[in-house]
Write an enzyme that holds these catalytic residues in place. Structure first.
Site, PDB file in Angstrom:
ATOM      1  N   ASN A   1       0.727  -1.161   0.077  1.00  0.00           N
ATOM      2  CA  ASN A   1      -0.136  -0.207   0.083  1.00  0.00           C
ATOM      3  C   ASN A   1       0.774   1.202  -0.053  1.00  0.00           C
ATOM      4  OD1 ASN A   1       0.654  -0.483   2.772  1.00  0.00           O
ATOM      5  ND2 ASN A   1      -1.182   0.554   3.428  1.00  0.00           N
TER       6      ASN A   1
ATOM      7  N   GLU B   1       4.221  -4.385  12.186  1.00  0.00           N
ATOM      8  CA  GLU B   1       3.290  -3.164  11.925  1.00  0.00           C
ATOM      9  C   GLU B   1       2.026  -3.713  11.303  1.00  0.00           C
ATOM     10  OE1 GLU B   1       3.438  -0.408  13.110  1.00  0.00           O
ATOM     11  OE2 GLU B   1       5.410  -0.427  13.815  1.00  0.00           O
TER      12      GLU B   1
ATOM     13  N   CYS C   1      -3.141   1.751   6.627  1.00  0.00           N
ATOM     14  CA  CYS C   1      -3.468   1.124   7.743  1.00  0.00           C
ATOM     15  C   CYS C   1      -4.032   2.040   8.941  1.00  0.00           C
ATOM     16  CB  CYS C   1      -2.182   0.581   8.233  1.00  0.00           C
ATOM     17  SG  CYS C   1      -0.692   1.753   8.429  1.00  0.00           S
TER      18      CYS C   1
ATOM     19  N   GLU D   1       7.791   1.904  14.540  1.00  0.00           N
ATOM     20  CA  GLU D   1       8.793   2.523  13.534  1.00  0.00           C
ATOM     21  C   GLU D   1       8.827   3.802  13.658  1.00  0.00           C
ATOM     22  OE1 GLU D   1      10.101   0.213  11.214  1.00  0.00           O
ATOM     23  OE2 GLU D   1       8.986  -1.457  11.111  1.00  0.00           O
TER      24      GLU D   1
END
Ligand code: NAD
Length: 474
Positions: free
Chosen positions: A148, A246, A280, A453
């Site tokens: 994505n 993630e 997300c 992250e």
């Protein structure tokens, strides 16, 4: 032809495999790239393992110089890289260009952060003793990322791991290999020593297994679905592999009645349909105060109807297709299920003649269909549910296995804090559609992942703490 990058060389798949890249807007197969398996990843792991000792020894300043050079190279190539990202991922060109700019920012930021892996001195209980904690790079890191944000996802993990002093073997998504290969073009041009950063493309399960089984791979950084994250978590127990996960999200948005409604409805539509909703941490489920509910539905439907849907390389296109047929079918099925659970689609939800499109859908979801809470939508659907008080809306917002991001819109400071503190999510945006940044930690609660992250936390994810003590009395 674009290729894998192993030990400083561009290479084909050892087994000779090829992958055909499809344009999700036109359904054309427009490029071929190597498609390898564990044979390629084992070669890449061996290269990363032998490069580790000398890469680790460089100072943070020296490693950072490569990363900052990479940032400059990405910026200078972005006009060339972005159209290929649009062609394989479907997002409008402007979004693709923006993504490459953020990828450059990540390399620039970690190029600086590499200098700042500070340790700690601990005053000991015993006068003759000294104690210090230092951070050391873990070793080889396997990085697996989603389609994505094919440039951003890879850049986020790769820049942080390299800054920490780790060497990496990357596997981007098979749906978006050109973006991964372009990122490695920039890395290659920095003059990075051979073996420090490697890229493979191929059979995900076999490459994933090779990462899990190999003792030299000390950590796997994974950006992708909760389903695959759980598979990796199971496999990691074999070697007690470190994991950064993630995973998916299902972000609620709480809109209270004191907001400027026209502005919020317009920006909600822009935020919700970015990358066709395949983000997300994007706002997914909208809870709107009862008194403004009908007006919000009306305004957001109007704005959604005005979004131009099409091929992202065409001028003025605001939303592209979904990544593939499977994702398109997932969204259409979800809409069907929501109707069975009492929701009404006010606009959108249609397919086009060609390409994996679903037009922007606004859904009146008065009964809060469970399907929107329990699954990640990951598509262009904006469901809106009314609420009457904070307690009720917090209960609904938190009733999901996910815990990545949540959004609160109000000018009532007390309400904003009460909502932010009651939401069980890793990132909360108050009057902000973008509660993240290169310099800040990004991570989810519950089944949205493990670890962080970006930001300084992102670099420390790739380092181990070491306690060193000295007894001066002997
Ligand atoms: P996915 O899990 O299907 O694939 C992600 C990556 O894992 C790909 O590179 C794929 O090839 C690889 N993979 C697939 N099966 C594997 C296996 N058995 N072993 C090892 N690797 C395997 O996810 P996707 O469809 O590419 O991406 C969408 C998902 O990613 C969504 O759930 C989205 O929320 C999530 N995502 C999360 C973040 C975040 O930062 N939290 C960012 C972007 C995307």
């Amino acid at each position: 032809m674009k290729k894998q990058y192993i030990n400083g060389r561009w290479c084909d798949a050892l087994g000779g495999g090829l992958w055909h890249v499809q344009n999700p807007a036109t359904e054309e197969w427009f490029a071929d790239v190597p498609f390898g398996d564990e044979r390629d990843s084992l070669e890449a792991i061996a290269a990363a393992e032998s490069a580790f000792a000398s890469w680790k020894k460089l100072s943070g300043w020296e490693r950072g110089a490569f990363l900052r050079r990479c940032a400059d190279l990405i910026r200078s190539h972005a006009e060339r890289f972005a159209p290929e990202t649009t062609m394989e991922a479907g997002k409008p060109l402007k979004e693709a260009l923006g993504e490459w700019m953020v990828a450059a920012d990540l390399f620039e930021w970690y190029g600086e952060e590499a200098k700042r892996a500070y340790g700690r001195v601990i005053p000991s209980k015993r006068a003759e003793k000294r104690m210090q904690v230092v951070w050391e790079p873990m070793g080889v890191v396997g990085i697996i990322t989603a389609w994505n944000f094919p440039a951003y996802n890879l850049a986020r993990a790769c820049a942080a791991a390299l800054a920490a002093g780790c060497t990496v073997v990357c596997k981007g998504s098979e749906y978006t290999p050109l973006s991964s290969m372009n990122l490695f073009q920039a890395l290659h041009e920095t003059g990075l020593p051979a073996g420090v950063a490697n890229l493979v493309n191929g059979d995900a399960a076999r490459i994933g297994e090779s990462f899990l089984n190999h003792p030299a791979v000390r950590k796997i950084s994974f950006t992708g679905s909760t389903r695959v994250g759980k598979l990796l978590m199971d496999g990691a127990s074999r070697t007690v592999k470190r994991l950064a996960l993630e995973l998916g999200g299902n972000a609620p948005v709480l809109i209270f009645e004191d907001v400027p409604l026209e502005q919020i409805a317009r920006t909600a539509v822009t935020g919700r349909f970015r990358n066709a909703g395949q983000v997300c941490n994007v706002p997914q489920r909208f809870y709107v105060a009862q008194r403004i509910y009908d007006d919000f539905l009306h305004l957001s439907s109007e704005h959604a109807r005005q979004l131009r849907v099409g091929y992202g390389l065409e001028e003025g296109v605001a939303m592209g297709p979904l990544i593939n047929k499977r994702q398109q079918e997932h969204v259409l099925t979800l809409l069907e299920h929501s109707k069975q659970q009492g929701a009404t689609v006010l606009t959108g939800g249609q397919t086009l003649d060609k390409g994996f499109f679903v037009t922007p859908a606004v859904v009146a979801d008065r009964q809060a269909a469970p399907v929107f809470r329990q699954q990640e939508i990951f598509g262009p659907v904006l469901p809106v549910t009314p609420f009457s008080d904070l307690e009720e809306v917090l209960q609904q917002a938190n009733d999901t296995p996910y815990g990545l991001a949540a959004y609160v819109w109000t000018n009532n400071l007390k309400m904003a804090y009460a909502a932010a503190e009651g939401l069980q999510f890793g990132m909360i945006g108050i009057n902000d559609w973008a509660p993240h940044g290169t310099e800040a930690p990004f991570g989810g609660w519950k089944q949205s992942g493990l670890g962080h992250e970006s930001g300084s936390e992102g670099m420390l994810e790739y380092m181990e703490k070491k306690l060193i003590t000295i007894n001066l009395s002997t």
